[in-house]
Design an enzyme around this catalytic site. Structure first.
Site, PDB file in Angstrom:
ATOM      1  N   ARG A 120      -1.533   6.005  -0.522  1.00  0.00           N
ATOM      2  CA  ARG A 120      -1.579   4.479  -0.926  1.00  0.00           C
ATOM      3  C   ARG A 120      -0.432   3.837  -0.965  1.00  0.00           C
ATOM      4  NH1 ARG A 120      -6.236   5.413   0.624  1.00  0.00           N
ATOM      5  NH2 ARG A 120      -8.138   4.790  -0.657  1.00  0.00           N
ATOM      6  N   GLU A 167      -2.440  -4.485   2.934  1.00  0.00           N
ATOM      7  CA  GLU A 167      -3.050  -4.018   4.075  1.00  0.00           C
ATOM      8  C   GLU A 167      -3.870  -5.157   4.436  1.00  0.00           C
ATOM      9  OE1 GLU A 167      -4.490  -0.342   3.886  1.00  0.00           O
ATOM     10  OE2 GLU A 167      -2.393   0.628   3.206  1.00  0.00           O
ATOM     11  N   HIS A 174      -3.264   2.490   8.867  1.00  0.00           N
ATOM     12  CA  HIS A 174      -4.122   3.078   7.784  1.00  0.00           C
ATOM     13  C   HIS A 174      -5.261   3.697   8.550  1.00  0.00           C
ATOM     14  CE1 HIS A 174      -5.918   3.174   3.367  1.00  0.00           C
ATOM     15  NE2 HIS A 174      -6.199   4.099   4.041  1.00  0.00           N
TER      16      HIS A 174
HETATM   17  C1  DGY Z   1      -9.912   7.165   2.156  1.00  0.00           C
HETATM   18  O1  DGY Z   1     -11.026   7.587   2.276  1.00  0.00           O
HETATM   19  O2  DGY Z   1      -9.792   6.758   1.000  1.00  0.00           O
HETATM   20  C2  DGY Z   1      -8.924   6.675   3.082  1.00  0.00           C
HETATM   21  O3  DGY Z   1      -7.762   6.328   2.802  1.00  0.00           O
HETATM   22  C3  DGY Z   1      -9.814   5.532   3.790  1.00  0.00           C
HETATM   23  O4  DGY Z   1      -9.601   4.379   2.683  1.00  0.00           O
END
Ligand code: DGY
Length: 332
Positions: free
Chosen positions: A237, A266, A285
């Site tokens: 993250r 994002e 992402h």
């Molecule tokens: C998750 O599954 O947390 C991935 O980062 C997609 O948001």
């Protein structure tokens, strides 16, 4: 009367059909300014929600007095206030495991792409600028037999460690609140303090969930302790990192490069200074974004939602249940 479900991400037709057979479903293809009011109205009378990437705050959820479960199509659940949901007796289910290997592949793609300058050099070829053989100005650095420093050694971290050690002969060090003896035995991973990790790792790789404790964990001080050879990788993250400090570290040469799948904001704004830096590989992402894995995640989330709305235990629950689940097979 059928229970009401709001799907706030587009589901594969076969999975949507499993929901419409059982529930009254309002389907949204994401939430945006145009449909936000209709979405909020649907949420207010829903028993279950399923989707991803929408921040759910009290203003949205307070009116939803019949809400029993939110089934997020993600492993991460930092878009939710878990304490709030628990206080309200709302279950939060998520999708661990099914995305572990795919996300580890993405992390490894970032390691290789950044070290070997894959994106930059592929662009050079596409632009027709490959006119003589490549010299030192375009050389990368090795990945194999280097030291990988993993910050976090959960499921995804362990899958990265396996690739690194068994596939690339890398030495693995890790920082974690708990020792992970299985990874120590299988991949020779060695648990160290952050200072030692920063000082010794060629690749510093963040594989942690975003929580109040990890937010901005990697700050200017952390980058100052890394080496000029360090390549920084983030596949978890963006808000775990102080992005301004990262940009400064890249610009000043405090670190060598960065491979990033996630960002503070994002989608990454088009004017982000990160996009001007040649030593950055930036992805949109895509950690779990393959056809197979996104289907498996959506399927697990649908299973979780159906189980929760039937009073049964979903496969993966984030918050402790405030009411007992039905015995397996029993439908309430
Ligand atoms: C998750 O599954 O947390 C991935 O980062 C997609 O948001």
């Amino acid at each position: 009367m059928k229970k009401r479900v709001v799907a706030y991400k587009k589901l594969p037709p076969a999975l949507l059909a499993r929901l419409t057979e059982r529930f009254e479903v309002s389907a949204f293809d994401g939430v945006n300014d145009a449909n936000r009011a209709a979405f909020a109205e649907a949420v207010a009378s829903a028993h279950g929600l399923i989707g991803a990437s929408v921040r759910m705050d009290a203003a949205l959820l307070d009116p939803a007095r019949e809400l029993e479960i939110i089934s997020t199509i993600s492993v991460g659940y930092d878009t939710f206030d878990v304490d709030y949901l628990t206080r309200r007796g709302i279950l939060l289910a998520h999708t661990p495991d099914v995305l572990t290997e795919t996300t580890a592949d993405t992390v490894f793609a970032l390691i290789l792409a950044t070290a070997r300058r894959v994106v930059e050099l592929a662009e050079l070829v596409k632009a027709g600028h490959w006119q003589r053989s490549i010299g030192p100005a375009h050389f990368g650095v090795d990945v194999h037999h280097k030291t990988l420093g993993l910050i976090g050694l959960g499921r995804i971290g362990q899958a990265v460690a396996r690739r690194a050690n068994l596939g690339f002969g890398m030495n693995v060090v890790y920082y974690s609140r708990h020792a992970v003896p299985e990874a120590e035995a299988a991949y020779g991973a060695r648990r160290v303090e952050l200072d030692e990790l920063y000082a010794s790792a060629d690749f510093v790789c963040v594989v942690l969930p975003l929580t109040a404790e990890t937010e901005q964990l990697i700050d200017a001080d952390a980058f100052a302790r890394m080496r000029p050879e360090t390549i920084f990788i983030n596949g978890s993250r963006g808000r775990i990192v102080d992005e301004a400090a990262l940009i400064q570290a890249l610009k000043s040469g405090a670190i060598h490069g960065a491979g990033l799948d996630v960002f503070e904001r994002e989608p990454l704004p088009a004017d982000s200074p990160l996009l001007q830096l040649p030593n950055v590989v930036a992805l949109p992402h895509i950690g779990s974004a393959t056809h197979e894995t996104r289907f498996a995640m959506a399927e697990m989330a649908v299973d979780n939602l159906i189980a929760g709305l039937n009073g049964q235990r979903p496969r993966a629950v984030v918050n402790p249940p405030s009411r007992p689940f039905a015995i397996e097979g029993e439908v309430r």
